[in-house]
Scaffold this motif. Sequence first.
Motif, PDB file in Angstrom:
ATOM      1  N   ALA A 148      45.815 -21.431 -57.911  1.00 27.82           N
ATOM      2  CA  ALA A 148      44.698 -21.074 -57.460  1.00 27.82           C
ATOM      3  C   ALA A 148      44.792 -20.988 -55.883  1.00 27.82           C
ATOM      4  O   ALA A 148      44.529 -19.996 -55.353  1.00 27.82           O
ATOM      5  CB  ALA A 148      43.778 -22.072 -57.436  1.00 27.82           C
ATOM      6  N   PRO A 149      45.579 -21.807 -55.171  1.00 25.35           N
ATOM      7  CA  PRO A 149      46.012 -21.319 -53.545  1.00 25.35           C
ATOM      8  C   PRO A 149      46.487 -19.868 -53.375  1.00 25.35           C
ATOM      9  O   PRO A 149      45.975 -19.275 -52.290  1.00 25.35           O
ATOM     10  CB  PRO A 149      46.917 -22.688 -53.228  1.00 25.35           C
ATOM     11  CG  PRO A 149      46.607 -23.499 -54.338  1.00 25.35           C
ATOM     12  CD  PRO A 149      46.385 -23.025 -55.476  1.00 25.35           C
ATOM     13  N   ALA A 150      47.635 -19.329 -54.315  1.00 21.06           N
ATOM     14  CA  ALA A 150      48.213 -18.268 -54.158  1.00 21.06           C
ATOM     15  C   ALA A 150      46.973 -16.901 -54.303  1.00 21.06           C
ATOM     16  O   ALA A 150      46.871 -16.137 -53.269  1.00 21.06           O
ATOM     17  CB  ALA A 150      49.040 -17.846 -54.998  1.00 21.06           C
ATOM     18  N   PHE A 151      46.167 -17.134 -55.227  1.00 21.46           N
ATOM     19  CA  PHE A 151      45.108 -16.438 -55.553  1.00 21.46           C
ATOM     20  C   PHE A 151      44.220 -16.265 -54.132  1.00 21.46           C
ATOM     21  O   PHE A 151      43.828 -15.149 -53.789  1.00 21.46           O
ATOM     22  CB  PHE A 151      44.132 -16.814 -56.832  1.00 21.46           C
ATOM     23  CG  PHE A 151      44.716 -16.160 -58.118  1.00 21.46           C
ATOM     24  CD1 PHE A 151      46.015 -15.994 -58.546  1.00 21.46           C
ATOM     25  CD2 PHE A 151      43.688 -15.743 -58.867  1.00 21.46           C
ATOM     26  CE1 PHE A 151      46.194 -15.550 -59.510  1.00 21.46           C
ATOM     27  CE2 PHE A 151      43.940 -15.159 -60.204  1.00 21.46           C
ATOM     28  CZ  PHE A 151      45.319 -15.063 -60.438  1.00 21.46           C
ATOM     29  N   ILE A 152      43.746 -17.305 -53.701  1.00 21.39           N
ATOM     30  CA  ILE A 152      42.945 -17.628 -52.605  1.00 21.39           C
ATOM     31  C   ILE A 152      43.585 -16.633 -51.504  1.00 21.39           C
ATOM     32  O   ILE A 152      43.013 -16.012 -50.766  1.00 21.39           O
ATOM     33  CB  ILE A 152      42.508 -18.846 -52.234  1.00 21.39           C
ATOM     34  CG1 ILE A 152      41.680 -19.692 -53.583  1.00 21.39           C
ATOM     35  CG2 ILE A 152      41.859 -18.996 -50.983  1.00 21.39           C
ATOM     36  CD1 ILE A 152      41.579 -21.141 -53.520  1.00 21.39           C
ATOM     37  N   VAL A 153      44.948 -16.943 -51.117  1.00 22.73           N
ATOM     38  CA  VAL A 153      45.415 -16.410 -50.029  1.00 22.73           C
ATOM     39  C   VAL A 153      45.251 -14.821 -50.146  1.00 22.73           C
ATOM     40  O   VAL A 153      44.882 -14.148 -49.235  1.00 22.73           O
ATOM     41  CB  VAL A 153      46.913 -16.780 -49.813  1.00 22.73           C
ATOM     42  CG1 VAL A 153      47.502 -15.935 -48.827  1.00 22.73           C
ATOM     43  CG2 VAL A 153      46.782 -18.284 -49.438  1.00 22.73           C
ATOM     44  N   VAL A 154      45.713 -14.184 -51.257  1.00 22.24           N
ATOM     45  CA  VAL A 154      45.840 -12.752 -51.378  1.00 22.24           C
ATOM     46  C   VAL A 154      44.260 -12.417 -51.345  1.00 22.24           C
ATOM     47  O   VAL A 154      44.107 -11.175 -50.984  1.00 22.24           O
ATOM     48  CB  VAL A 154      46.544 -12.203 -52.632  1.00 22.24           C
ATOM     49  CG1 VAL A 154      48.010 -12.598 -52.507  1.00 22.24           C
ATOM     50  CG2 VAL A 154      45.951 -12.932 -54.037  1.00 22.24           C
ATOM     51  N   GLN A 155      43.135 -13.048 -51.848  1.00 25.91           N
ATOM     52  CA  GLN A 155      41.704 -12.662 -51.876  1.00 25.91           C
ATOM     53  C   GLN A 155      41.474 -12.505 -50.591  1.00 25.91           C
ATOM     54  O   GLN A 155      40.878 -11.615 -49.926  1.00 25.91           O
ATOM     55  CB  GLN A 155      41.040 -13.750 -52.789  1.00 25.91           C
ATOM     56  CG  GLN A 155      41.122 -13.644 -54.173  1.00 25.91           C
ATOM     57  CD  GLN A 155      40.595 -14.842 -54.838  1.00 25.91           C
ATOM     58  OE1 GLN A 155      40.300 -15.556 -53.961  1.00 25.91           O
ATOM     59  NE2 GLN A 155      40.972 -14.920 -55.995  1.00 25.91           N
ATOM     60  N   LEU A 156      41.812 -13.434 -49.695  1.00 27.52           N
ATOM     61  CA  LEU A 156      41.397 -13.434 -48.366  1.00 27.52           C
ATOM     62  C   LEU A 156      42.255 -12.309 -47.554  1.00 27.52           C
ATOM     63  O   LEU A 156      41.403 -11.602 -46.747  1.00 27.52           O
ATOM     64  CB  LEU A 156      41.514 -14.920 -47.385  1.00 27.52           C
ATOM     65  CG  LEU A 156      40.789 -15.883 -48.089  1.00 27.52           C
ATOM     66  CD1 LEU A 156      41.181 -17.275 -47.444  1.00 27.52           C
ATOM     67  CD2 LEU A 156      39.291 -15.429 -47.942  1.00 27.52           C
ATOM     68  N   VAL A 157      43.307 -12.005 -47.972  1.00 26.99           N
ATOM     69  CA  VAL A 157      44.131 -10.887 -47.095  1.00 26.99           C
ATOM     70  C   VAL A 157      43.453  -9.569 -47.618  1.00 26.99           C
ATOM     71  O   VAL A 157      43.331  -8.767 -46.939  1.00 26.99           O
ATOM     72  CB  VAL A 157      45.568 -10.924 -47.511  1.00 26.99           C
ATOM     73  CG1 VAL A 157      46.431  -9.825 -47.053  1.00 26.99           C
ATOM     74  CG2 VAL A 157      46.198 -11.894 -46.860  1.00 26.99           C
ATOM     75  N   GLY A 158      43.058  -9.589 -48.887  1.00 27.07           N
ATOM     76  CA  GLY A 158      42.482  -8.184 -49.279  1.00 27.07           C
ATOM     77  C   GLY A 158      41.190  -8.201 -48.732  1.00 27.07           C
ATOM     78  O   GLY A 158      40.687  -7.053 -48.167  1.00 27.07           O
TER      79      GLY A 158
END
Length: 232
Positions: free
Chosen positions: A195-205
């Motif tokens: 989940a953390p990696a998903f969250i990071v790229v979502q916020l970057v997106g």
Amino acid sequence: MQADLPRRLAAEALGTAFLLAVVVGSGIMGESLAGGNTAIALLGNTLATGAILAVLILIFGPLSGAHFNPAVTLAFTLRGEMEKRTALAYVAVQLLGGLAGVLIAHAMFAEPLIQASLKVRTGPAQWLAEFVATFGLLAAIFGCLRFRAAAVPYAVGLYITAGYWFTASTSFANPAVTIARSFTDTFSGIRPLDAPAFIVVQLVGAITATLVFGWLLAPQALPAEAVEQAAE
């Protein structure tokens, strides 16, 4: 005009809870009826999620803006349209609402209430997919708000419907959804470790979309000649 803050927070909590109840519940139902056909299970999950998004935005949009998503809240904060304290409160109730929705889905289908997902969703392709999914979601919101605000509920629902199928990750595009789905070991789950990696790229997106569409959709000043002609 939006409601006062307590009602806005209640709307965000309820909307996010309903969203996760539908995402997880339709995943359980789809898998149980599909007879092992993952495509059919995903189709059921897709249609229910896209439909409920349109409905929830129509219900709660006039109250809170119907974010249901910390990435969306971050984008509007970066645009100067939300105070930081209000944004933090939105994120808190989105997270709590998402977890409540998962518990409700589990209860409706007689699943163990507390679970941790074992479903692996990781790797560069999945991370790129989540960046694209979130960038596109914000593009749909910003574009419609700029040119056709009444279309936002349908654009968001349709975009996520498409995103389930054109992204490798099935288009989570939402940190609150990602966290909540890590607590369900059912069709729609994601390992807490992933989940953390998903969250990071979502916020970057979300940040990237805010910058790009802030420029792309900005009102343009008329050329000097056009101004002179208009004044004549």
